[in-house]
Design a protein around this motif. Sequence first.
Motif, short mmCIF file in Angstrom:
data_model
loop_
_atom_site.label_atom_id
_atom_site.label_comp_id
_atom_site.label_asym_id
_atom_site.label_seq_id
_atom_site.Cartn_x
_atom_site.Cartn_y
_atom_site.Cartn_z
N ILE A 141 -0.41 0.42 -16.69
CA ILE A 141 0.67 -0.54 -16.98
C ILE A 141 0.29 -1.97 -16.65
CG2 ILE A 141 2.48 1.18 -16.70
CD1 ILE A 141 2.92 0.16 -13.85
N GLY A 142 -0.99 -2.21 -16.41
CA GLY A 142 -1.44 -3.58 -16.16
C GLY A 142 -1.33 -4.02 -14.73
N SER A 143 -1.07 -3.11 -13.82
CA SER A 143 -0.99 -3.44 -12.39
C SER A 143 -1.48 -2.24 -11.60
CB SER A 143 0.44 -3.78 -11.99
OG SER A 143 1.24 -2.60 -11.95
N THR A 144 -1.47 -2.38 -10.26
CA THR A 144 -1.79 -1.24 -9.38
C THR A 144 -0.61 -0.93 -8.48
OG1 THR A 144 -2.83 -2.79 -7.83
CG2 THR A 144 -4.28 -1.68 -9.41
N THR A 145 0.58 -1.24 -8.96
CA THR A 145 1.81 -0.99 -8.20
C THR A 145 2.38 0.37 -8.57
OG1 THR A 145 2.31 -3.36 -8.17
CG2 THR A 145 4.12 -1.85 -7.66
N ASP A 146 2.69 1.18 -7.55
CA ASP A 146 3.30 2.48 -7.81
C ASP A 146 4.68 2.30 -8.45
OD1 ASP A 146 1.09 3.46 -6.49
OD2 ASP A 146 2.15 3.92 -4.64
N SER A 147 5.14 3.32 -9.14
CA SER A 147 6.48 3.29 -9.72
C SER A 147 7.12 4.67 -9.62
CB SER A 147 6.43 2.85 -11.19
OG SER A 147 7.72 2.91 -11.77
N ASN A 148 8.36 4.73 -9.13
CA ASN A 148 9.07 6.01 -9.10
C ASN A 148 10.02 6.16 -10.28
OD1 ASN A 148 11.17 4.33 -8.41
ND2 ASN A 148 11.41 5.10 -6.32
N THR A 149 9.84 5.28 -11.28
CA THR A 149 10.58 5.40 -12.54
C THR A 149 9.58 5.29 -13.69
OG1 THR A 149 10.97 3.03 -12.78
CG2 THR A 149 12.58 4.27 -11.50
N GLY B 15 8.48 19.35 -7.09
CA GLY B 15 7.33 19.42 -6.19
C GLY B 15 7.16 18.16 -5.37
N ARG B 16 5.91 17.81 -5.07
CA ARG B 16 5.61 16.65 -4.23
C ARG B 16 6.02 15.36 -4.93
NH1 ARG B 16 2.08 16.25 -0.06
NH2 ARG B 16 0.94 18.14 -0.70
N ASN B 17 6.51 14.40 -4.10
CA ASN B 17 7.00 13.16 -4.69
C ASN B 17 6.72 11.95 -3.81
OD1 ASN B 17 8.34 11.78 -6.78
ND2 ASN B 17 10.29 11.83 -5.71
N ILE B 18 5.63 12.00 -3.06
CA ILE B 18 5.38 10.93 -2.09
C ILE B 18 5.06 9.59 -2.75
CG2 ILE B 18 4.64 12.47 -0.25
CD1 ILE B 18 1.75 11.86 -1.00
N PHE B 19 4.66 9.62 -4.02
CA PHE B 19 4.36 8.38 -4.74
C PHE B 19 5.35 8.12 -5.88
CE2 PHE B 19 0.24 9.57 -2.92
CZ PHE B 19 -0.13 8.39 -2.30
N GLY B 20 6.39 8.92 -5.94
CA GLY B 20 7.35 8.78 -7.04
C GLY B 20 6.90 9.47 -8.30
N GLN B 21 5.96 10.43 -8.18
CA GLN B 21 5.41 11.09 -9.36
C GLN B 21 6.42 11.97 -10.10
OE1 GLN B 21 4.34 11.44 -6.08
NE2 GLN B 21 3.12 13.30 -5.89
N LEU B 22 7.57 12.24 -9.49
CA LEU B 22 8.61 12.98 -10.19
C LEU B 22 9.44 12.07 -11.08
CD1 LEU B 22 9.88 15.50 -7.48
CD2 LEU B 22 7.92 15.66 -9.04
N GLY B 23 9.33 10.75 -10.88
CA GLY B 23 10.00 9.79 -11.76
C GLY B 23 11.49 9.75 -11.64
#
Length: 664
Positions: free
Chosen positions: A263-271, A556-564
Amino acid sequence: MKKTILFIFLVLISFKGITQTAMADSVFGCYSGGLVEAYPLANDYVNSGTIDYASLDLDQTISGIQSSITVNGISFTADINGVVRWSGGIGDYQSCAIKYTFSDNLGNISNEETLYVYFDPDIFKYDDDFTLTPIDSVLGGTTISVLANDYVTGFGASPIFGVGAIGRATAALTTTDPNFTMNPDGTITVAPNTPVGIYNLNYRAYGPHPCTDYLPYLTSVKIEVKNAGIWKSVSVGDNHTSAIKTDGTLWSWGNNGLGSLGIGSTTDSNTPVQVGTDANWEFIASGDYHAIAIKNNGTLWAWGDNSYGQLGIGSTTQSNIPVQIGTDTDWNFASARYGSSAAIKNNGTLWMWGYNADGEIGNGTNTNQNAPVQITSSNDWKTISLGDAHTVAIKTDGTLYGWGLNDFGQLGNGNNISSNVPILSGGGFNQWKSVSASRSYTIALQNDGTLWAWGNNAYNQLGYRTTTDRNTPIQVGTDTDWSSISAGNFHRLALKSNGSLWAWGLNSVGELGDGTNTNQNTPVQIGTDMNWTEISAKSSNHSAALKSDGNLYTWGRNIFGQLGNCTLTNLNIPTLLNCTVLSNQEITNSDKVLSFYPNPTSSILNIQTEEKVISIAIYDLNGRRIKTQKSDAKSINISDLTNGLYFIEVNTANGCVKNKIVKQ
C-alpha cells in the motif's frame, strides 16, 4: 400469521310508508377515540325537504327522540349529526339490531328502519412476519414493501373490499431506530453504514378504508443488514491477508513491516486497505512477508520483502508497492511462501525464484535466484504449492513431484533425503487433484475425493490420531467427499463437496475456528454452514474463508490486525469481515478526536487537530480509495469529487481517524 378482526357495519332499511323514502345501505365504521362509529343516514333521503340529522331516534319503544340505547351490553349513542357511536363488546362477535326513525326539516317522520351492527370475524388480514432481502451495510438501500404479502378477504359472498385491496394500505414503524425509515409506500429505507445484523422492526399497518386510522394492526418484519458480498478470493500470509473483490480491486491488511501489504507504506493496518487503484486483479498468493499477484491481462506482479530475490525483479530491493515481474503476459497461477515464489504459464511451463538454500527452487542448485528460472523443460505442470523449504507440484497426468528439504518426509517419496530437483513423490499415485504444502508437511487430494497427508506430525496436523511423522502418504479418515484443502503452519483447513468446513491440528490461538483453543488430531466440522467455497491457511496461525454469497470470514491470531476486523483481538470462530475504512471515528492509541469543517463542503475540507498529520485518504461508498494526499497539511481540496457521501481517513503521528464527509 396474524389475524385481526374487521368490524362490518351493515344498515338494512324496511319501508312502511311513503311520507319519507329511506335507502338501506352498508355502513363502514372507524376507530375514533376508543369508540366505533357508523353513519346510518349516509345513503338515506327524503321525498321533500332535507334530513334533520339531529332527529335520529334509536329507541322506538319510548316516546320522543331517544339518542342512546343499550343492546346486548353495548351502548349506542347518536349525536346531532346523525353519527352513531358505541363501545363495549368489541371482539365478542355479537350482532345488534337497532330500530330507528328520523325526520325531515318539515317534521315528517320516516318509516321505521333497522341498523344491523355485526362484530364479525369473517374478514382477515394476514402478515407472515417475513424477512426482507438483505441490505448492503455500507451502501444502505430500500427494501420491498412490508405490505407486499398482506391481503384482505371478503365478507361472505359479497366481499366489501376484495382480495388484494391491501395495496391501498399504509404503514408506520413503531420501532425507534435512526437507521430505518418507513416510506409512504410501505418500504423501509436503511441508512448507509448501518451495522451488520438482523433487525426485528415492529410496524403498524392501516387498512384500506376511507378512514385512514381504520383497522391498525401491529406486526413485525426482519431486515438483514450484511456485507455486500464483495469478495472473490483470499490468501493469508504470515500475519497479513490479501483479498480480491468482485470488482477486481485488491485489498490487504495486517503486518506491513516489510511492505507486504503493497500500500505504499510500512504501516500495519487492522482494516482492509486498497492496493493501488487498479481494478483488474485476478489472482493473489501471499507469502510470509511478500505477495505475488496476476492481473487479468496475464501480467505478474510482486511486492514486500525481497531479501532473497523472491520478488523476481532481478534484484533484492524491497518494494512496498506492486512491481511487474518481467513483461510476459501469459501467467495463470502462482504460489508464495517464506522467501520463495513460483508461477505457471498458460503453456504449462513452471518457473521459480527466491530462496534456495535447501533446493526448493528445483533447478539443480542451492543458489538463490532473483528472477524467474524455468524448472525442467516440461510443459505439463498443473498446480504448485510452496512450503517453508520444500515444494510440491502436480502435472496434468495426475502425478505428484516434490523437491527441497525432506527432513520430516514432507516430499512423500518414502525416504528423508532432500532433493534440489523434482522427484516423483506422493507414493507414486497418478490420481492427484490438488496439493498444499506447509512448514514441513504436505496434504493432498485425489480425484476420488480422498484426503492424504505426510511429513511432520508434531501437532496432529496429518489428522490420523498420532504424532508420528510419515514419509509416505497416509489417508486421513475414510471420507471420499473432500473438495479443497489449505495447510497452515501446524493446522489445516478443508472443504467437503457439500460446502461444509473442517479443520484439525494446532489450535493455540483459535486458528481452527471451532470455538476452542484445543488441538484436534482428526478433522472436526466448523459450525454447521454448508456454503463455504474457498479457504486459506498458509504459513500463519490465522485462517480465512469465503462463502458462496461473497462474504469473507477470518479467525485465529490477530496481533497485527491480520483478521481485518478493526481490532487486535484473537478469534476462535469464523467471524464476518465487516470492518471498513468507515468504522472508526476516534484516533487509535490516542484520546484526541479530530473534527472536520465545513462538512458538507464544496471544495476545501479543514481538519482540526493538535496531532501532526502524515497523510489523508478519501474513500467512496464501496470502500475504494479515490484520493490520497501525503503531506502535513491539515486540509484537502475535494472540489474534483462528484457530489455525495464519502469517507476520510487521516493518519497522524498518534494513529488514525476515520469519518464521514459530504461533498456538495
